[in-house]
Design an enzyme around this catalytic site. Structure first.
Site, PDB file in Angstrom:
ATOM      1  N   LEU A 102       0.877  -1.169   0.000  1.00 54.56           N
ATOM      2  CA  LEU A 102       0.000   0.000   0.000  1.00 54.56           C
ATOM      3  C   LEU A 102       0.914   1.219   0.000  1.00 54.56           C
ATOM      4  O   LEU A 102       1.988   1.200   0.611  1.00 54.56           O
ATOM      5  CB  LEU A 102      -0.887   0.012   1.247  1.00 54.56           C
ATOM      6  N   ASP A 103       0.464   2.295  -0.641  1.00 53.85           N
ATOM      7  CA  ASP A 103       1.253   3.526  -0.633  1.00 53.85           C
ATOM      8  C   ASP A 103       1.388   4.033   0.799  1.00 53.85           C
ATOM      9  O   ASP A 103       0.564   3.729   1.656  1.00 53.85           O
ATOM     10  CB  ASP A 103       0.563   4.615  -1.466  1.00 53.85           C
ATOM     11  N   GLU A 104       2.373   4.885   0.989  1.00 50.46           N
ATOM     12  CA  GLU A 104       2.636   5.449   2.326  1.00 50.46           C
ATOM     13  C   GLU A 104       1.380   6.107   2.905  1.00 50.46           C
ATOM     14  O   GLU A 104       1.083   5.990   4.101  1.00 50.46           O
ATOM     15  CB  GLU A 104       3.811   6.434   2.171  1.00 50.46           C
TER      16      GLU A 104
END
Ligand code: URA
Length: 234
Positions: A102-104
């Site tokens: 997942l993105d930051e």
């Protein structure tokens, strides 16, 4: 399995470190301290304590984390904290990996495991595991955007348009979207290609497994038979 090997396989350090933990009286089984590293135990449903923290023996680790914003799905994060900082040291030591990234700034359901086949199966594009996200958009959603997401949008660098498996407007600027792939920044890029912008993204579900409401941001839990069954039975 002998006690030293039990601790070793469960991530409590090198064999030497495990022997030291046992010798120092920091390991209990069945409520009693065990200071002999060679005593054998049946591992099925075995519970033990290390420094008064209770563990169950698990041949493989399968877990879910409610990922907060501001954490990277990497062991060597560049700019933020690592999601691995949210897990107890033995789980990190036994080599759990993120099942996809997942993105930051994306929050929600993240699976982790030290079972390479499981990680591969759930990240393989062939498997087409549906993943459902709740996106907050900058602009009000309209029918044309929803129609474009359903029909397919062409993302930069892709040959084929990508269509969402399901799209539902849940509010003026709130979109529930399911995708079967896991391409880089896929949801954000799809929303941008449909003419809007994703401002916040939360993963709610993978296969038939939903993020439990009781799992607070930053908290994790084991996946039991029930959750693994739900995951597979989408
Ligand atoms: N799609 C994105 O754009 N970001 C994520 O973190 C997950 C899916």
């Amino acid at each position: 399995m002998d006690l030293e090997s039990i601790l070793f396989t469960q991530g409590f350090g090198s064999r030497r470190q495990c022997r030291a933990l046992i010798a120092e009286g920091r390991v209990c089984i069945g409520g009693a301290v065990c200071q002999n590293p060679t005593v054998e135990f049946a591992t099925a449903a075995l519970e033990f304590e290390v420094d008064a923290r209770r563990w169950q023996y698990r041949e493989r680790a399968y877990l879910m984390l409610n990922k907060p914003a501001g954490y990277e799905c990497s062991r060597e994060p560049q700019h933020h904290l690592s999601v691995f900082a949210l897990l107890p040291a033995p789980l990190v030591a036994r080599g759990v990996q993120c099942v996809g990234r997942l993105d930051e700034d994306t929050t929600g359901l993240l699976l982790l495991s030290d079972d390479g086949q499981f990680v591969h199966a759930y990240t393989s594009p062939k498997r087409k595991v549906p993943k459902t996200y709740l996106a907050t958009t900058r602009h009000a959603l309209d029918e044309a955007q929803l129609a474009a997401l359903r029909a397919g949008v062409l993302l930069h660098g892709e040959r084929q348009p990508l269509a969402a498996a399901a799209v539902h407007a849940r509010g003026e600027r709130c979109l529930e979207l399911t995708i079967n792939e896991g391409k880089y920044h896929q949801v954000k890029r799809m929303i941008a290609a449909a003419g809007n912008r994703c401002e916040a993204l939360h993963r709610q579900r993978i296969g038939g497994l939903a993020l439990p409401e009781a799992l607070e941001p930053g908290a994790w839990q084991w996946l039991g038979e029930h959750e693994l069954g739900a995951l597979a039975g989408h």
